[in-house]
Structure formats: structure tokens, C-alpha cells
Design a protein around this motif. Structure first.
Motif, PDB file in Angstrom:
ATOM      1  N   PRO A 127       0.821  -1.222   0.000  1.00 50.19           N
ATOM      2  CA  PRO A 127       0.000   0.000   0.000  1.00 50.19           C
ATOM      3  C   PRO A 127       0.847   1.260   0.000  1.00 50.19           C
ATOM      4  O   PRO A 127       0.469   2.255  -0.633  1.00 50.19           O
ATOM      5  N   GLY A 128       1.997   1.224   0.665  1.00 53.86           N
ATOM      6  CA  GLY A 128       2.839   2.407   0.706  1.00 53.86           C
ATOM      7  C   GLY A 128       3.290   2.831  -0.683  1.00 53.86           C
ATOM      8  O   GLY A 128       3.250   4.006  -1.042  1.00 53.86           O
ATOM      9  N   ASP A 129       3.645   1.847  -1.534  1.00 52.79           N
ATOM     10  CA  ASP A 129       4.098   2.152  -2.882  1.00 52.79           C
ATOM     11  C   ASP A 129       2.996   2.823  -3.686  1.00 52.79           C
ATOM     12  O   ASP A 129       3.218   3.807  -4.392  1.00 52.79           O
TER      13      ASP A 129
ATOM     14  N   LEU B 229      -0.054   7.797  -5.903  1.00 50.34           N
ATOM     15  CA  LEU B 229      -1.312   8.539  -5.946  1.00 50.34           C
ATOM     16  C   LEU B 229      -1.176   9.898  -5.261  1.00 50.34           C
ATOM     17  O   LEU B 229      -1.735  10.894  -5.722  1.00 50.34           O
ATOM     18  N   ASP B 230      -0.421   9.927  -4.157  1.00 48.58           N
ATOM     19  CA  ASP B 230      -0.231  11.198  -3.449  1.00 48.58           C
ATOM     20  C   ASP B 230       0.492  12.205  -4.333  1.00 48.58           C
ATOM     21  O   ASP B 230       0.259  13.410  -4.236  1.00 48.58           O
TER      22      ASP B 230
ATOM     23  N   GLY C  34      -0.907 -10.022   3.004  1.00 48.69           N
ATOM     24  CA  GLY C  34      -0.998  -8.562   3.102  1.00 48.69           C
ATOM     25  C   GLY C  34      -1.027  -7.906   1.754  1.00 48.69           C
ATOM     26  O   GLY C  34      -0.979  -8.539   0.713  1.00 48.69           O
ATOM     27  N   GLY C  35      -1.141  -6.604   1.769  1.00 47.51           N
ATOM     28  CA  GLY C  35      -1.131  -5.852   0.526  1.00 47.51           C
ATOM     29  C   GLY C  35      -2.509  -5.408   0.093  1.00 47.51           C
ATOM     30  O   GLY C  35      -3.504  -5.661   0.766  1.00 47.51           O
ATOM     31  N   VAL C  36      -2.519  -4.703  -1.020  1.00 53.16           N
ATOM     32  CA  VAL C  36      -3.784  -4.264  -1.616  1.00 53.16           C
ATOM     33  C   VAL C  36      -3.732  -4.601  -3.090  1.00 53.16           C
ATOM     34  O   VAL C  36      -2.672  -4.743  -3.678  1.00 53.16           O
ATOM     35  N   ASN C  37      -4.906  -4.764  -3.705  1.00 54.81           N
ATOM     36  CA  ASN C  37      -4.933  -5.072  -5.130  1.00 54.81           C
ATOM     37  C   ASN C  37      -6.003  -4.294  -5.881  1.00 54.81           C
ATOM     38  O   ASN C  37      -6.398  -4.659  -6.967  1.00 54.81           O
ATOM     39  N   ASP C  38      -6.491  -3.240  -5.235  1.00 49.77           N
ATOM     40  CA  ASP C  38      -7.627  -2.543  -5.848  1.00 49.77           C
ATOM     41  C   ASP C  38      -7.616  -1.085  -5.402  1.00 49.77           C
ATOM     42  O   ASP C  38      -7.398  -0.802  -4.222  1.00 49.77           O
TER      43      ASP C  38
ATOM     44  N   GLU D 255       0.044   1.930 -14.031  1.00 52.81           N
ATOM     45  CA  GLU D 255       0.401   0.824 -14.932  1.00 52.81           C
ATOM     46  C   GLU D 255       1.615   0.049 -14.412  1.00 52.81           C
ATOM     47  O   GLU D 255       1.703  -1.167 -14.562  1.00 52.81           O
ATOM     48  N   ARG D 256       2.524   0.739 -13.757  1.00 55.55           N
ATOM     49  CA  ARG D 256       3.767   0.106 -13.310  1.00 55.55           C
ATOM     50  C   ARG D 256       3.528  -1.037 -12.320  1.00 55.55           C
ATOM     51  O   ARG D 256       4.358  -1.903 -12.152  1.00 55.55           O
ATOM     52  N   PHE D 257       2.322  -1.014 -11.663  1.00 59.18           N
ATOM     53  CA  PHE D 257       2.031  -2.095 -10.702  1.00 59.18           C
ATOM     54  C   PHE D 257       1.446  -3.312 -11.402  1.00 59.18           C
ATOM     55  O   PHE D 257       1.180  -4.318 -10.765  1.00 59.18           O
ATOM     56  N   GLY D 258       1.173  -3.180 -12.697  1.00 55.95           N
ATOM     57  CA  GLY D 258       0.542  -4.282 -13.410  1.00 55.95           C
ATOM     58  C   GLY D 258      -0.957  -4.276 -13.183  1.00 55.95           C
ATOM     59  O   GLY D 258      -1.437  -4.826 -12.185  1.00 55.95           O
ATOM     60  N   THR D 259      -1.727  -3.639 -14.043  1.00 59.85           N
ATOM     61  CA  THR D 259      -3.178  -3.539 -13.822  1.00 59.85           C
ATOM     62  C   THR D 259      -3.904  -4.622 -14.592  1.00 59.85           C
ATOM     63  O   THR D 259      -3.559  -4.956 -15.727  1.00 59.85           O
ATOM     64  N   ASP D 260      -4.902  -5.154 -13.948  1.00 57.81           N
ATOM     65  CA  ASP D 260      -5.726  -6.200 -14.534  1.00 57.81           C
ATOM     66  C   ASP D 260      -6.875  -5.559 -15.297  1.00 57.81           C
ATOM     67  O   ASP D 260      -7.237  -5.950 -16.389  1.00 57.81           O
ATOM     68  N   SER D 261      -7.463  -4.552 -14.680  1.00 61.96           N
ATOM     69  CA  SER D 261      -8.537  -3.838 -15.358  1.00 61.96           C
ATOM     70  C   SER D 261      -8.606  -2.408 -14.858  1.00 61.96           C
ATOM     71  O   SER D 261      -8.281  -2.120 -13.706  1.00 61.96           O
TER      72      SER D 261
END
Ligand SMILES: Nc1ncnc2c1ncn2[C@@H]1O[C@H](COP(=O)(O)OP(=O)(O)O)[C@@H](O)[C@H]1O
Ligand SMILES: [Mg+2]
Lengths: 772, 232
Positions: A69-71, A76-77, A206-210, A229-235
Motif C-alpha cells: 500500500p505504501g508504494d 497517488l499522493d 498482506g497488501g492491496v490489489n484494488d 500501470e507500473r504495478f501491473g493492472t488487470d482492469s
């Protein structure tokens, strides 16, 4: 104001109830014309406001894998485009009450109350506060997902027990239905819960995906999507493409699309009602017109005074009409949306439909006033003075001598003015027809959709985790015994871009070498020949192609062109069916991505589905029986909704029938008074009126039936544009219901003349109406 | 001779546009069984008003009306209806026939509740239509009949009830002299046979000779007039 206009207005005041009655007819006609259009605006606006109020996200981004989530926050910030965002963990799961598996979506969030993005509407209970608690999206209470219960979910091989503390509406899951495989609007097919993020992380990693986020004014969604995009987006889904938004838009589109047709029908009904009413009114006053002429007033003067009266009636009618429009709009929109969520309606300032409605009313009323005034003033003064509202009636020997003469009179009265009766029956029949068309349409649509589903021969459709070599596929690879299955037919299904004459859309391309065994193809044209491509009619119409044309299928840079060999009926699927080898550019023709299974005993499909689901290659299983069941529950919901339309239209029947009979009754007041002097009790008079009305009701209803099919046919054309195609079928249920309920509603309007005859002042009527 | 109608101190006024018209001011009237009474008076003097009250379709402000020993002002709606059905025959100046019913059916309409037996109903209807000389017009509808014929249907409808009292407003207005005499003879015979009491509003001097009494409505009350002719 000139004295002559004043005298006309005074007359209006004198017959105030009649004025109100006439105005009401006008009002209803106007309301019907305006409502469809205005309701669409209200729905649009209210939805807009709802999405604003509940902070619908502007962008929905799903990552392929869990992220820190920090990344994500850091990115976004740093963005100037993002206003608010929420990082979430979303996991698919299964909720398994008794013998039925229901898909579930578990969404881990930090904070349920006062959210900046995707705010909830709390419907029951409270938000979750601690670990082990969750709120669920409303609508699955029947399946045990309700406040206070603890619901087990299977997620990634683990079971999570969640205590439901509240039920909410969420703008991102207004239509849980729109997310199911078969593309059907399935109610009750998805459980959505929001739970503490840390809980979900603890169980599934852990983590977030959305990410859901709102944009700054003028912020660019594309730019944000690029950043992520750099995180690899599914949709990546924009708000305007989100199912909640598109479904609501479709709703408003539907209303708008139906408006011209319904409006036109009601204009016709309204015009005839108004014309009949005003014509009588002017005719009744023709002697008075004669007096005015003898006093030296010109035709223009007289016409003008009537126009003043007409305008006055327009004014009252329009005011009531506006009121009724709001009432109907409220009813339609709330009934339409109450199925999904509770929405505060916003009434935008949108004067066009009202102006059009009022314009129509003015034209209708003025024509109805000027025509009879013209006809009467065309005659000489003497003729006008001597003009008597016609006393001659059409006589017939209808009825038997055995009948009570009072009842007999009722029957005979039906035909005493055959032309008026004909028009009344036609107009009332038309209103019944409009009402009935809803039933005919519903029955047709759903029996058609059912047929479409029944045309499938398979019981289960298994979707594989990856590609599987088709030749290796057998009952046993799906955890079933050889004797349990009649066939296992492999298929490859992919969502691809499909193009015809210029247009291209997304569609499911099904490659299958034994397609005709899986479904009984009902061809609109061409042949079910899978050497080429067979398209569903929905898709063929969307991309505007027909048998013999070429369809192109594209994925990335790969493109395959296939000759269309046929178009098959399917009311809602946008599919292409072809043999596997035709698609080898996209995948190995030896492989498949799923299989249709027909069981020896379809009754065991639930148990079989369980086994298949446990097979290592299988990711999900669609049970055919569930589609039928879900469909039937949708039918029931929709029925209730369409019945409201049916009844609403019948209310118009009452008003139109009531206004027609009140006219017929008013000119018979001497007859009612005479019956009274003969000592005939009111109850007998009432029975006579009922006899008359029942004939009228039966005739109108009888005419209403062909009309209901005619209107249903017309509406079906509109529907095929906005929802899906279906042919109109003859349905006994709708026919009988329309006939009986239609007739019953017409009968209800006999309350009008019965009351009128009951309240009639005998002495005064005899004196005034038969004075020398 | 027994009293059939007794009216005492009848007051009736109408208010139109804030202006009060006193029509009846303490009117008294006693009529015996089988009397034939002519009521004369200028237009607007209250003749129709008086008939309406006797028939129970209008009410006075003050006074008493007894018909056949019953105070009709004390009757409720249903009983008043029954009173009209059983005891009163109205003959209107403008006939008030039902246009969708034939001559026969118009008469039957008036008496079907009094004569439950169908054969008797048919017999009585045909008899009275015969008596007013309309035997050959029974199946015709009002609009197919002349004004005089329509008036005779209206008379047959009232008389066929064989009521206690007949209230007739200008009953012979549309009849030629010959017919008029025939109709009056018919009423006379009912008076004799059944003891029917007649109240006949008319300006027609020729009718006077059939009357037992002639009264004039003047200043809201009834005044005796010398009887021109016959009577009995
Ligand atoms: N219902 C009513 N409302 C107002 N005025 C009435 C009503 N009935 C009768 N009148 C008035 O009472 C008077 C007597 O009327 P009516 O009995 O019809 O007279 P006649 O029959 O002697 O001509 C008239 O002035 C008439 O206008
Ligand atoms: Mg009079």
C-alpha cells in the motif's frame, strides 16, 4: 373582459365539478405525454445526484497482484489529478449455504463510515467496528446474509467467518446481477461484503490489489491509469463504463425510447376524449349561442368567448396535469429503482416536455372548441335558436321481454348513440390495450428467454483455469463417472473484439467442434454451419452484418476473417460460434478452455457441479438449472414492476371511461328524474347503469385484446433496441387477465353515473329541463 | 266521501340569487276519494310546485300533507319511493318517456313492480294502451310517435298504475279536441270504477265540465272557482 366572455366563465364556475372532470381528462392525457420524457430526466438527474452523494469513484483499478500500500499511495499522493482514493484488498470467494454455492466478493477497507470514495447508504444495523465483523450489500437476506448472522466464506482455500453487523447499499454494486457470467440480470447471485482490511490481509496475505478514486476537477483518469500501470493492472474501469452507471443510463434510455410511442398513443386517446367532451359542451349550449347571434354578436365574438373558456380549461387542466406528471414520475422512477436501492429523487428544471404537453393540450382543446362553434354559428340565427341537442336516439329491440324494463333500458342505452358508443369503446379499448400490452410483452419476452435457455442441451459448463488439451478431456478428468455423463464437449471461449461493417464491439467467441450438439439452434437466417461463423442476432444487429458478410475477430494484432453462415436467435448473448480450427491464430486448436457437460440424470446437477468444481483443472462451473431458476426470480420481480404499469394504465381507463359515461349520463338526467317519479328505487337504477356499463366494458375489453397485441408488437420493436429482441406470442394468461381486469376497471367507472343519478335533484331537473 | 288528501298550512318559498319568492303561503286543501279537481292559476303561481309536493318530489318549509292517511312528509327516502310507486301517477306536460323503450315497455316500466305476474302485466299494459287508442302503436318508440301519441303513452303509463292519486300537469296540451274529450272520458271512468283522485293543472276551459271542483292558485293559496259545467 367582455360581458360575453364573462358569462361563459360564469357558466364554468356554475358547473365547477364538470369543469374539474373535463380538466382531469385533459390533465391525464397531458401527464401521460409528459411523464415518459420527464421521468427519464428525473432518473438521469437523481442517479447523477446519487452517485455524487455516495461518492461514486471516477476510476476503478484492479492490480494483477497484491501490492504494497505504501508504494501505491506514494504514486497517488504525487498525482495532481487524484482528489481522494481508497486502497483495498478484493478477494473472490464462495458462500456456501446448504447445497448452493454463491459467488462472493470480499472487500477489505479501512473505514466504513463517512467515506471519501464509495460511500455507503446504511440500510439496516450498524457499520463494522472490530475484527470479525462486516457489512453486506443488501439483497441477499433470503440466502442468510442478514444482520446478526455469522456467514462463512471460503477464500483461497480458507474459511472466514464474518458477523454481519449491517446491510448497506453501495454505488459500485447497485446491480450485483450485472456481474454474472451468463450476462443475465441475475438477482441474488452475488454476495458482496465490506470488512476490515487487516482481517482480510491476515487471512489471505498482506497488501492491496484494488484502487477506487475520485479525480480533481479536470483531472485526467488516463494519466492516473498510466501512473498505476507500473504495478501491473488487470482492469481499469472509468465511471462512465461502470455497470452501475451504464445500467442506470439504460434505464433512462428505455424510458426515453418508449416515450414517443406511448406519448403518441396517449395523445390520440387524449385528443379524442377532449374532443368528445368539448363538442358536447358546446352543443349543449347551442341555444345560448343562438341567443347571442340574435343579439348581434358576430361569429368571431362568440368563438372568442369560447376560446376564453377553452383556455381557462387548458389552464386548470395543465395545472392538474403538471401535478399528475410529478405523481406518475415519482411512481415510475421509485418503482423502477426501488428494486435496487433507495434513492432520493431530484426533480430537475426541465420544461421542454411540459411545454410540449401544454402545447398539445392547447391545440386539442382549441380545435375541440372551435370546430363545434363553427358548425353551429354557420347556421342561421333561427336554426341556432331552434337547435336542440339531439333527442332522437338509436332504438333497438335489444334484450328480452323477460328482463326488468329498467335493466332492459340499461342495455338499450348502450347503443342509443352508436357512433359515440363506437368511439368510446375504441378509446377505452385502446387504453385497455396499452395496459394489456405490458402483460403480453412480459409474457412474450420471458417465455422467449426461457425458450432460448431451454435450447441449451448441456447441464454444466465448466470453465478451466488455463488451456487444456481437448483430447485428454473426459468425464473422469472432471471428477465424474463415465456413466454419469452423456457428453463432454470441449469448447474455447474468449472475449474478443469483433467487427463488421465499420463497427466493432466486444463479444464472446466460442470455438467448438460439436456445437450443434450443445444447443438447438433457432436460426433467424442462414444455416447452423460452424465451418463459418454463426452469430447471435443481438451481435449481428450490433455490428450491422448479415449472413454472407464477413466478420473479423481481433485480439491484439491478430485478426481472423470469417464468412457468416447464419444468424441465430438469442435474446441477450452477443456470441459468435465457430469451429476451433478457425480460431487457431489465437490459440492452439488442440486446446480448449472449458467444456459443456450433459448429465445422464439432470437432477444430479448440483452434486455433479460440486465434483467438477473440485477437479484440478476447473476454475468455475455454471449450472444450467441455476440460470433457469434465476431467470424465473427475475421474471417475478419484473412482473411485479410491469403489473404496476398495467394497473397505472388501467387507472387511465377508468378516467377515460368515466369521462365518457358521465357525458352520456348528464344528458339523460330527465330520464333519471322520471324513473324517480315512477317510484323506481335507486338500486334498480344503479343496476340498469351497471347493465349498460357491463356491455360497454365487455366490448371495450374485447377490443382491448387485439389492441394489446398490436401495441405490444410496436413496443417490442422499441424494446429490441433498448433491451433485447423477442417475438410477440399469443399468451392465454395475459389475454384473460387483460380482458377480465380491463372490464373490471371499466365497471369501476360506473360509480360515476351511479353517483350522479343518485344525487340528481328530481324536482329541479324536471322543472328546468322540461320547461316550455 | 272519505278524505284521501288533506293539506294544511303549506308554505314554500324559493331563493334565487338572494331573492326570496314566496310561492305557497299557508295553502290548505282537502280532496275526497274519487274527486276530480282542476287547478288553475297564472304562470308562476305555484301549480307545479303544489303537484311536486303532493308527489313527494319536493318538500315544503312548513305544513302537513296527508295522503291516504299517511303523513308523506314524515316518510324516509325508501318509503317515499314506495309511495310514488304504489300510489301516485304523474302525467307531465312534456311526457318524459324513456326514449330507448317502446310504448309498451314505457308503460310496463311504470307498473312492473306493482304487477309481478307477467301475463297480468302484459294484459294490463295492452288494455291501457288500447284505452288511449294506441293498440296499433305499442311496439313503436317515442320518437316514432307524434306529440299527441306520446302524451297518450304518458297518460297510459300513469293510469295503468291505477294509483290512488293522479297528478297531471297540462295533460291534454297536445291533443286535439276529440282526443281530449276521449281522454277525459277515460279518466272519468277510472274515477268511477277505481275511485282515483285527480289533480289536473290546466288552463283549458273545456276541461271544466269534467271537474268536480275547480280551484285557483292565487297569492299562494287556493281559492274556489265556480264550476263551468258538468261535474256530477
Ligand atoms: N326549484 C326552484 N328554485 C327556484 N325557484 C323555483 C323553483 N321551483 C319553482 N320556482 C319558482 O316558484 C314559482 C312557482 O313555480 P311553478 O310551481 O313552476 O309555477 P306554475 O307551475 O304555476 O307555473 C316560480 O316563480 C318559479 O320560478
Ligand atoms: Mg307549471
Amino acid at each position: 373582459m367582455r360581458p360575453i366572455s364573462r358569462s361563459v366563465l360564469r357558466k364554468l364556475w356554475k358547473m365547477k365539478w364538470r369543469t374539474v372532470a373535463i380538466s382531469s381528462v385533459i390533465a391525464i392525457a397531458m401527464a401521460m405525454i409528459v411523464t415518459g420524457w420527464y421521468a427519464a430526466a428525473v432518473l438521469d438527474e437523481s442517479t447523477e445526484k446519487f452517485f455524487e452523494d455516495y461518492r461514486m469513484a471516477d476510476l476503478f483499478v484492479e492490480f494483477s497482484d497484491d501490492q504494497d500500500p505504501g508504494d501505491v499511495s506514494a504514486v497517488l499522493d504525487a498525482s495532481d489529478d487524484v482528489k481522494h482514493y481508497d486502497l483495498r484488498l478484493v478477494r473472490d470467494g464462495i458462500y456456501d449455504p446448504e447445497d448452493r454455492e454463491i459467488n462472493a466478493v470480499l472487500i477489505g477497507i479501512d473505514e466504513p463510515a463517512d467515506r471519501d470514495v464509495i460511500r455507503f447508504q446504511r440500510r439496516e444495523g450498524r457499520y463494522f467496528r472490530s475484527s470479525g465483523e462486516a457489512v453486506a450489500v443488501i439483497g441477499m437476506e433470503d440466502y442468510g446474509v442478514k444482520v446478526g448472522s455469522t456467514v462463512p466464506f471460503e477464500v483461497a482455500g480458507v474459511t472466514i467467518d464474518l458477523k454481519i453487523t449491517g446491510l448497506v447499499s453501495s454505488p459500485e454494486y447497485l446491480f450485483t446481477s450485472a456481474y454474472t457470467d451468463y450476462g443475465l440480470p441475475m438477482a441474488g447471485s452475488l454476495v458482496v461484503v465490506y470488512m476490515p482490511l487487516s482481517d482480510l490481509q491476515n487471512v489471505t496475505g498482506g497488501g492491496v490489489n484494488d484502487v477506487v478514486l475520485t479525480l480533481e476537477n479536470g483531472g485526467s483518469g488516463e494519466k492516473v491509469a498510466d501512473d498505476l500501470e507500473r504495478f501491473g493492472t488487470d482492469s481499469v474501469t472509468k465511471r462512465s463504463d461502470h455497470p452501475s452507471v451504464t445500467m442506470m443510463k439504460v434505464g433512462a434510455e428505455k424510458m426515453k425510447a418508449m416515450f414517443p410511442l406511448l406519448g403518441a398513443i396517449f395523445m390520440l386517446i387524449g385528443f379524442i376524449s377532449i374532443f368528445m367532451t368539448m363538442m358536447r359542451l358546446v352543443q349543449n349550449d347551442s341555444r345560448y349561442i343562438g341567443v347571442l347571434m340574435s343579439l348581434g354578436y358576430s361569429k368571431m365574438d362568440i368563438a372568442r368567448s369560447w376560446v376564453v373558456m377553452g383556455l381557462f380549461i387548458c389552464l386548470i387542466g395543465s395545472l392538474i396535469g403538471i401535478f399528475v406528471t410529478f405523481l406518475l414520475t415519482e411512481m415510475i422512477v421509485s418503482v423502477g429503482t426501488a428494486m435496487y436501492y433507495r434513492m432520493d429523487l431530484v426533480y430537475p428544471f426541465h420544461p421542454e416536455p411540459f411545454l410540449m404537453g401544454i402545447g398539445f393540450v392547447m391545440v386539442a382543446v382549441l380545435v375541440s372548441v372551435i370546430v363545434p362553434v363553427y358548425l353551429i354559428t354557420r347556421s342561421s340565427v333561427r336554426e341556432a335558436l331552434e337547435y336542440k341537442p339531439r333527442t332522437n336516439v338509436h332504438t333497438s329491440k335489444l334484450g328480452t321481454g323477460r328482463m326488468s324494463k329498467v335493466t332492459l333500458m340499461g342495455f338499450r342505452n348502450t347503443t342509443r348513440n352508436p357512433w359515440r358508443m363506437l368511439i368510446t369503446v375504441l378509446v377505452v379499448g385502446m387504453t385497455i390495450g396499452v395496459a394489456g400490452s405490458w402483460l403480453v410483452m412480459t409474457d412474450s419476452a420471458f417465455s422467449y428467454v426461457n425458450d432460448q435457455i431451454d435450447a441449451d442441451t448441456w447441464d454444466l459448463s465448466a470453465d478451466f483455469k488455463g488451456q487444456v488439451v481437448a483430447d485428454n478431456l473426459s468425464a473422469s478428468t472432471l471428477n465424474l463417472g463415465e456413466s454419469d455423463v452423456e457428453y463432454v464437449i470441449p469448447y474455447t471461449s474468449m472475449f474478443m473484439s469483433v467487427g463488421g461493417s465499420g463497427k466493432s464491439v466486444g463479444a464472446t467467441v466460442v470455438g467448438c467442434d460439436n456445437m450443434s450438439a450443445t444447443r438447438d439452434f433457432d436460426m433467424r437466417d442462414g444455416r447452423a454451419d460452424f465451418e463459418g461463423a454463426v452469430l447471435t442476432n443481438t451481435l449481428a444487429d450490433k455490428i450491422d452484418v448479415k449472413t454472407g458478410d464477413v466478420v473479423s475477430i481481433r485480439k491484439g494484432s491478430a485478426e481472423v476473417k470469417l464468412r457468416i453462415t447464419g444468424v441465430t436467435y438469442h435474446s441477450f448473448l452477443s456470441n459468435i460460434y465457430t469451429e476451433r480450427k478457425n480460431l487457431q491464430l489465437f490459440y492452439d486448436p488442440d486446446n480448449c478452455t472449458g467444456a459443456y457437460v450433459k448429465l445422464t440424470d439432470p437432477g444430479t446437477s448440483d452434486a455433479a457441479a460440486r465434483e467438477v468444481r473440485n477437479a484440478s483443472i476447473v476454475s468455475s462451473v455454471l449450472v444450467h438449472k441455476d440460470i433457469t431458476e434465476t431467470l424465473n426470480s427475475v421474471v417475478d420481480d419484473a412482473r411485479a414492476f410491469l403489473y404496476v404499469f398495467f394497473i397505472m394504465n388501467l387507472l387511465i381507463t377508468i378516467v377515460v371511461a368515466g369521462s365518457a359515461v358521465i357525458l352520456a349520463t348528464m344528458e339523460r338526467d330527465v330520464e333519471f328524474a322520471t324513473l324517480d317519479t315512477l317510484g323506481i328505487p335507486r338500486s334498480k337504477v344503479a343496476r340498469s347503469i351497471m347493465a349498460e356499463m357491463s356491455l360497454l366494458a365487455l366490448m371495450s375489453s374485447a377490443i382491448g385484446i387485439p389492441m394489446s397485441y398490436m401495441f405490444a408488437g410496436m413496443l417490442a420493436v422499441v424494446m429490441s433496441e433498448v433491451i433485447f429482441y423477442f417475438p410477440i406470442i399469443i399468451t392465454i394468461g395475459a389475454t384473460i387477465t387483460t380482458f377480465l381486469i380491463g372490464a373490471a376497471f371499466v365497471m369501476l367507472s360506473s360509480a360515476v353515473p351511479i353517483r350522479y343519478s343518485g344525487k340528481l335533484d328530481t324536482e329541479r331537473t324536471i322543472r328546468e329541463r322540461t320547461a316550455g | 266521501m272519505s278524505k284521501v288528501v288533506s293539506i294544511k298550512g303549506l308554505h314554500k318559498s324559493f331563493e334565487t340569487g338572494g331573492e326570496v319568492t314566496r310561492v305557497l303561503t299557508g295553502l290548505d286543501l282537502v280532496a275526497g276519494k274519487g274527486e276530480m279537481i282542476m287547478i288553475m292559476g297564472p304562470s308562476g303561481s305555484g301549480k307545479t310546485t303544489l303537484l311536486n309536493m303532493l308527489g313527494g318530489i319536493d318538500r315544503p318549509e312548513k305544513g302537513r300533507i296527508r295522503v291516504g292517511g299517511v303523513d308523506i312528509l314524515k316518510l324516509d327516502k325508501a318509503s317515499l319511493n314506495a309511495y310514488r310507486r304504489d300510489s301516485v301517477g304523474f302525467i307531465f306536460q312534456f311526457y318524459n318517456l324513456l326514449p330507448t323503450l317502446s310504448a309498451r315497455e314505457n308503460v310496463e316500466l311504470g307498473i312492473e313492480m306493482l304487477v309481478p305476474d307477467r301475463a297480468e302485466l302484459t294484459e294490463r299494459t295492452e288494455r291501457y294502451l288500447g284505452l288511449v287508442d294506441l293498440a296499433d302503436k305499442m311496439e313503436n318508440f317515442p320518437q316514432e310517435l307524434s306529440a299527441g301519441q306520446q302524451q297518450r303513452v304518458a297518460i297510459a303509463r300513469a293510469l295503468a298504475k291505477e294509483p290512488m292519486i293522479v297528478l297531471a300537469d297540462e295533460p291534454t296540451g297536445n291533443l286535439d279536441e276529440e282526443r281530449e274529450q276521449a281522454i277525459m272520458e277515460l279518466m272519468k271512468s277510472l274515477q268511477d270504477e277505481l275511485g282515483t283522485t285527480f289533480f289536473i293543472v290546466s288552463h283549458n276551459q273545456r276541461l271544466k265540465k269534467f271537474m268536480d271542483r275547480t280551484l285557483e292558485l292565487r297569492g299562494g293559496t287556493l281559492v274556489d272557482m265556480p264550476n263551468g259545467g258538468g261535474g256530477r
